[in-house]
Design a protein around this motif. Structure first.
Motif, short mmCIF file in Angstrom:
data_model
loop_
_atom_site.label_atom_id
_atom_site.label_comp_id
_atom_site.label_asym_id
_atom_site.label_seq_id
_atom_site.Cartn_x
_atom_site.Cartn_y
_atom_site.Cartn_z
N GLN A 107 0.81 -1.21 0.00
CA GLN A 107 0.00 0.00 0.00
C GLN A 107 0.84 1.26 0.00
OE1 GLN A 107 -3.79 0.40 2.56
NE2 GLN A 107 -2.20 1.36 3.80
N ASP A 108 1.96 1.24 0.69
CA ASP A 108 2.79 2.44 0.85
C ASP A 108 3.98 2.49 -0.09
OD1 ASP A 108 1.07 3.30 2.84
OD2 ASP A 108 2.20 2.33 4.43
N GLY A 109 3.99 1.66 -1.14
CA GLY A 109 5.02 1.74 -2.16
C GLY A 109 6.37 1.18 -1.74
N ARG A 110 6.39 0.22 -0.81
CA ARG A 110 7.66 -0.34 -0.33
C ARG A 110 7.89 -1.77 -0.83
NH1 ARG A 110 5.47 2.00 5.30
NH2 ARG A 110 6.08 4.18 4.96
N TRP A 111 6.94 -2.27 -1.61
CA TRP A 111 6.98 -3.66 -2.06
C TRP A 111 8.15 -3.90 -3.02
CZ3 TRP A 111 4.61 -7.75 -0.14
CH2 TRP A 111 4.45 -8.89 -0.90
N VAL A 112 8.24 -3.10 -4.07
CA VAL A 112 9.30 -3.29 -5.06
C VAL A 112 10.68 -3.00 -4.48
CG1 VAL A 112 10.19 -2.53 -7.30
CG2 VAL A 112 7.74 -2.94 -7.00
N PRO A 113 10.89 -1.90 -3.72
CA PRO A 113 12.21 -1.71 -3.10
C PRO A 113 12.63 -2.89 -2.23
CG PRO A 113 10.97 0.33 -3.01
CD PRO A 113 10.02 -0.71 -3.52
N MET A 114 11.68 -3.49 -1.51
CA MET A 114 12.00 -4.66 -0.69
C MET A 114 12.50 -5.81 -1.55
SD MET A 114 10.47 -7.86 -0.03
CE MET A 114 8.71 -7.67 -0.14
N LYS A 115 11.83 -6.05 -2.67
CA LYS A 115 12.23 -7.16 -3.54
C LYS A 115 13.58 -6.87 -4.19
CE LYS A 115 7.73 -9.13 -4.77
NZ LYS A 115 6.88 -9.57 -5.88
N ARG A 116 13.79 -5.64 -4.62
CA ARG A 116 15.08 -5.29 -5.22
C ARG A 116 16.20 -5.49 -4.20
NH1 ARG A 116 12.73 -0.33 -7.73
NH2 ARG A 116 12.23 -0.84 -9.89
N THR A 117 15.96 -5.15 -2.97
CA THR A 117 16.97 -5.34 -1.92
C THR A 117 17.31 -6.82 -1.77
OG1 THR A 117 16.20 -3.38 -0.74
CG2 THR A 117 17.43 -5.01 0.53
N ALA A 118 16.27 -7.67 -1.74
CA ALA A 118 16.52 -9.11 -1.62
C ALA A 118 17.29 -9.64 -2.82
CB ALA A 118 15.19 -9.85 -1.46
N LEU A 119 16.93 -9.17 -4.02
CA LEU A 119 17.66 -9.60 -5.22
C LEU A 119 19.12 -9.18 -5.16
CD1 LEU A 119 15.18 -8.89 -8.17
CD2 LEU A 119 16.42 -11.02 -7.80
N ALA A 120 19.37 -7.94 -4.73
CA ALA A 120 20.75 -7.45 -4.66
C ALA A 120 21.55 -8.26 -3.64
CB ALA A 120 20.75 -5.97 -4.29
N MET A 121 20.96 -8.52 -2.48
CA MET A 121 21.66 -9.30 -1.45
C MET A 121 21.95 -10.71 -1.96
SD MET A 121 22.55 -8.08 1.53
CE MET A 121 22.43 -9.51 2.59
N HIS A 122 20.95 -11.31 -2.57
CA HIS A 122 21.12 -12.68 -3.08
C HIS A 122 22.23 -12.72 -4.11
CE1 HIS A 122 20.15 -16.13 -5.71
NE2 HIS A 122 19.77 -16.72 -4.58
N HIS A 123 22.25 -11.77 -5.04
CA HIS A 123 23.28 -11.77 -6.07
C HIS A 123 24.66 -11.50 -5.48
CE1 HIS A 123 24.74 -11.52 -10.18
NE2 HIS A 123 25.42 -10.42 -9.84
N LEU A 124 24.73 -10.58 -4.54
CA LEU A 124 26.01 -10.26 -3.91
C LEU A 124 26.61 -11.49 -3.23
CD1 LEU A 124 28.15 -8.23 -2.93
CD2 LEU A 124 26.63 -7.71 -1.00
N ILE A 125 25.80 -12.19 -2.46
CA ILE A 125 26.30 -13.35 -1.72
C ILE A 125 26.63 -14.50 -2.66
CG2 ILE A 125 25.61 -15.13 -0.06
CD1 ILE A 125 24.16 -12.92 1.50
N ARG A 126 25.81 -14.71 -3.67
CA ARG A 126 26.04 -15.84 -4.58
C ARG A 126 27.27 -15.61 -5.48
NH1 ARG A 126 23.53 -18.01 -1.48
NH2 ARG A 126 21.56 -19.13 -1.62
N THR A 127 27.61 -14.36 -5.73
CA THR A 127 28.73 -14.09 -6.65
C THR A 127 30.01 -13.67 -5.95
OG1 THR A 127 27.98 -11.81 -6.97
CG2 THR A 127 27.18 -13.47 -8.54
N ARG A 128 29.91 -12.99 -4.79
CA ARG A 128 31.10 -12.45 -4.12
C ARG A 128 31.43 -13.16 -2.82
NH1 ARG A 128 33.92 -8.47 -7.14
NH2 ARG A 128 32.48 -7.92 -8.81
N PHE A 129 30.44 -13.64 -2.15
CA PHE A 129 30.65 -14.29 -0.84
C PHE A 129 29.95 -15.64 -0.86
CE2 PHE A 129 30.51 -9.65 -0.13
CZ PHE A 129 31.83 -9.46 0.26
N ARG A 130 30.48 -16.53 -1.68
CA ARG A 130 29.79 -17.79 -1.97
C ARG A 130 29.73 -18.72 -0.76
NH1 ARG A 130 33.11 -16.81 -6.43
NH2 ARG A 130 31.96 -16.33 -8.35
N THR A 131 30.63 -18.52 0.21
CA THR A 131 30.61 -19.40 1.39
C THR A 131 29.55 -18.98 2.40
OG1 THR A 131 32.33 -18.08 2.47
CG2 THR A 131 33.05 -19.95 1.11
N ASP A 132 29.01 -17.78 2.26
CA ASP A 132 27.96 -17.34 3.18
C ASP A 132 26.66 -18.06 2.87
OD1 ASP A 132 29.81 -15.66 4.23
OD2 ASP A 132 28.77 -13.79 3.74
N ALA A 133 25.88 -18.28 3.92
CA ALA A 133 24.59 -18.97 3.78
C ALA A 133 23.47 -17.95 3.98
CB ALA A 133 24.47 -20.10 4.80
#
Length: 655
Positions: free
Chosen positions: A481-507
């Protein structure tokens, strides 16, 4: 080197798709798809929306559909359907006027009797033409005008049913009329044989086309194609008649018997219409359209206008892609180019190529249930885009160009890789120099070595300690309702990509929490739709986060919470969620107890508070103090930079 004897020829481009046009921009298309999906659309719906809107340089289906409706409206606003009746009336008036001028000087009783005949003509056009069928004209000009009426009616009736008749019928002499009558008789005989299931119908069709093929420029391959073409044209003519007033239809029906004089063509055409209706009952024989313009159309032109309207309607349905199993390949490109020009066909071909490449490049796939979904490859590319945006935001916020995510806080792994734009790892100088020497070895021979960007390699680094990261994101309705849905998903995508590509040992564990909490993979989170659901169950989310941390006892625990509301739900021992607003003391107590449990595992909880709710601010401040964490209050646009930055800060702090 090319063969010296080879010759090249260049010529003028004669239209069609631009051979120098750039290929579809898959990156831009995927970004558009990702944005739609993150806003709650299904991948299939996002693809439809992309095709409807189009991309830069390519017109979308919606714009093409709008142009179709505009063309349809222009046809109806510009024309009216009484052109043939108007021409017949003008020719009739000319004939009668010329005959009166011829009779006026003659003092004989015969002349007066003929004038009386002309005075007694019925007021209607069709009745007057019928009455004059056997009249012995005195005036040569009058006779010619009346003959023009009969020829006009014949040509218009034929043109109403045969698209290429004007080219085949060069004149309307007796021989030509006899050929038309013979063609119609043979055609009716062929259709009768087809209706009766004659075994030799193919041979009959071949013989018919040898004899009368010049009347059919569409060159049908068999009797069914011939019937299809004739039925479509005849049905268009019938729809034109349906669009006229009853008086106009009656006049035309009566006038049709005067086609080419007493030639029998009208009867043959009536019989042909009967056969076509029987053989193709699925054609639209009953609808009509409203014409309100001033430009009159003849029967043939009116039939073509009705055929154009039907073609425009069919194209609009094809471009709408709203029917089950719709595909861009269903669109009749030849018809589209007839109505809107070659550019429209080129646009649809580019959209179809874009759709094929999205599937062919393994960016879209079919799920087991038949639905469309983004592939892991597509999610990686979306994550890369999201991370790049996060880094850009972080740079803009700090006012410098340092990149914390690049791994500078890590230790060299002993390997290197080619430099890519945005990398800030230290150069591997020996490898860079060696690459420059090898590249320059075949140069001018003066011994000079220059370093080019393609020579540069950077030393890969990695963090030596592991982290168990629980990213808990609020999925309650207020986030949508307050326009925070897409920023939340983009944040999760960025974190997921960062860990999978730069910090692969992190869970990394992604945890969503609304009325209940659940663990999700990045694909499910990306495609998650916002639903009306009351409840912010941080208690359940922290339970799942604690379970994830306990599974990785050798890793540094990191808990990140993104929320815009205080806890309003908690999990009961039986697995049911209890909701209440304002929050119950029991809900707050259970949530804080789980905060303490996570803190005992060594995790300092960082809360990213969205919004300015004073009650939420007081609660998250308590969470931070009890867990040794901290509270950040980013804007929705700055959420990604804040979350990724805090995660990297926690990694640097461990070294």
């Amino acid at each position: 080197m090319p063969d010296a004897g080879r010759r090249y020829r260049y010529g003028r481009w004669h239209g069609g798709d631009d051979p120098l046009a750039p290929p579809p921009d898959l990156r831009a298309a995927l970004d558009e798809l990702g944005r739609e999906v993150m806003e709650g659309a299904s991948p299939a719906g996002a693809l439809r929306e992309l095709l409807r809107r189009g991309l830069d340089g390519t017109t979308g289906l919606d714009e093409l559909t709008t142009r179709l409706w505009q063309r349809r409206s222009r046809i109806q606003r510009r024309h009216r359907l009484d052109g043939t009746l108007q021409q017949v009336r003008e020719l009739l008036d000319r004939a009668v006027r010329a005959e009166r001028q011829e009779l006026f000087p003659d003092p004989s009783d015969e002349a007066r009797f003929r004038e009386a005949q002309l005075d007694a003509l019925p007021p209607g056009t069709a009745g007057a033409v019928r009455e004059l069928a056997d009249y012995d004209w005195r005036s040569r000009q009058a006779a010619e005008a009346y003959q023009q009426i009969q020829d006009l009616l014949g040509r218009e009736l034929l043109d109403q049913r045969f698209e290429g008749i004007r080219q085949a019928l060069r004149d309307t002499g007796k021989q030509q009329v006899a050929e038309v009558r013979r063609m119609l008789a043979d055609l009716n005989e062929l259709l009768a044989a087809h209706a009766s299931g004659a075994a030799d119908i193919d041979a009959r069709f071949a013989e018919f086309m040898r004899e009368h093929g010049r009347f059919f420029p569409e060159n049908p391959r068999d009797v069914d194609e011939l019937i299809d073409a004739l039925a479509a044209r005849s049905a268009a003519g019938q729809r034109m008649l349906n669009s006229m007033t009853p008086e106009q239809r009656a006049e035309l029906a009566e006038l049709s018997q005067q086609a080419f004089g007493d030639s029998g063509v009208g009867e043959q055409l009536d019989q042909l219409d009967s056969w076509l209706r029987a053989l193709r009952p699925g054609e639209d024989w009953t609808s009509s359209a409203r014409f309100r313009g001033k430009q009159p159309l003849g029967l043939g032109e009116g039939a073509q206008a009705m055929a154009d309207l039907a073609e425009l309607d069919a194209l609009a349905e094809q471009l709408g892609q709203a029917y089950p199993g719709a595909r861009l390949d269903d669109i009749d490109l030849e018809a589209l180019e007839r109505q809107l020009g070659a550019d429209a066909g080129a646009d649809v071909r580019r959209l179809a190529e874009l759709e094929r490449q999205l599937r062919g490049q393994n960016l879209l796939e079919r799920a087991p249930d038949g639905s469309l979904r983004l592939t892991p490859k597509a999610l990686r590319q979306l994550g890369q885009t999201a991370l790049r945006q996060v880094v850009d935001q972080a740079r803009a916020r700090r006012g410098d160009r340092d990149s914390a995510f690049a791994g500078a806080a890590g230790e060299p792994t002993g390997s290197s890789r080619p430099w890519q734009f945005g990398d800030s790892e230290p150069w591997d100088v020996p490898r860079t120099i060696r690459n420059a020497v090898l590249r320059s070895a075949g140069g001018t021979g003066d011994g000079a070595v220059t370093i080019d960007v393609v020579d540069v390699e950077v030393a890969e680094t990695e963090q030596r300690s592991r982290a168990a990261v629980a990213l808990c994101v609020d999925t309650s309705w207020s986030m949508v309702q307050d326009g925070r849905w897409v920023p939340m998903k983009r944040t999760a995508l960025a974190m997921h990509h960062l860990i999978r590509t730069r910090f692969r040992t992190d869970a990394l564990e992604l945890i969503t929490f609304g009325r209940h909490a659940s663990t999700v993979d990045i694909g499910a989170l990306t495609e998650l739709e916002g639903v009306w659901e009351q409840g912010t169950n941080l208690h359940h989310a922290l339970l799942l986060a604690g379970r994830h941390l306990r599974r990785h006892p050798d890793a540094q625990p990191v808990v990140l919470v993104v929320t815009d509301g205080e806890p309003t739900a908690h999990l009961e021992p039986d697995g049911e969620a209890e909701f209440n607003y304002p929050p119950l003391p029991r809900t707050l107590a259970k949530t804080l107890a789980e905060v303490d449990a996570v803190a005992r595992l060594g995790a300092a909880i960082t809360v990213f508070m969205l919004g300015e709710d004073p009650r939420l601010a007081a609660f998250v401040d308590l969470v931070a103090r009890r867990s040794g964490g901290r509270v950040l209050a980013p804007t929705p646009d700055g959420l990604g930079a804040a979350v990724v930055g805090d995660y990297l800060r926690s990694r640097r702090r461990r070294h």
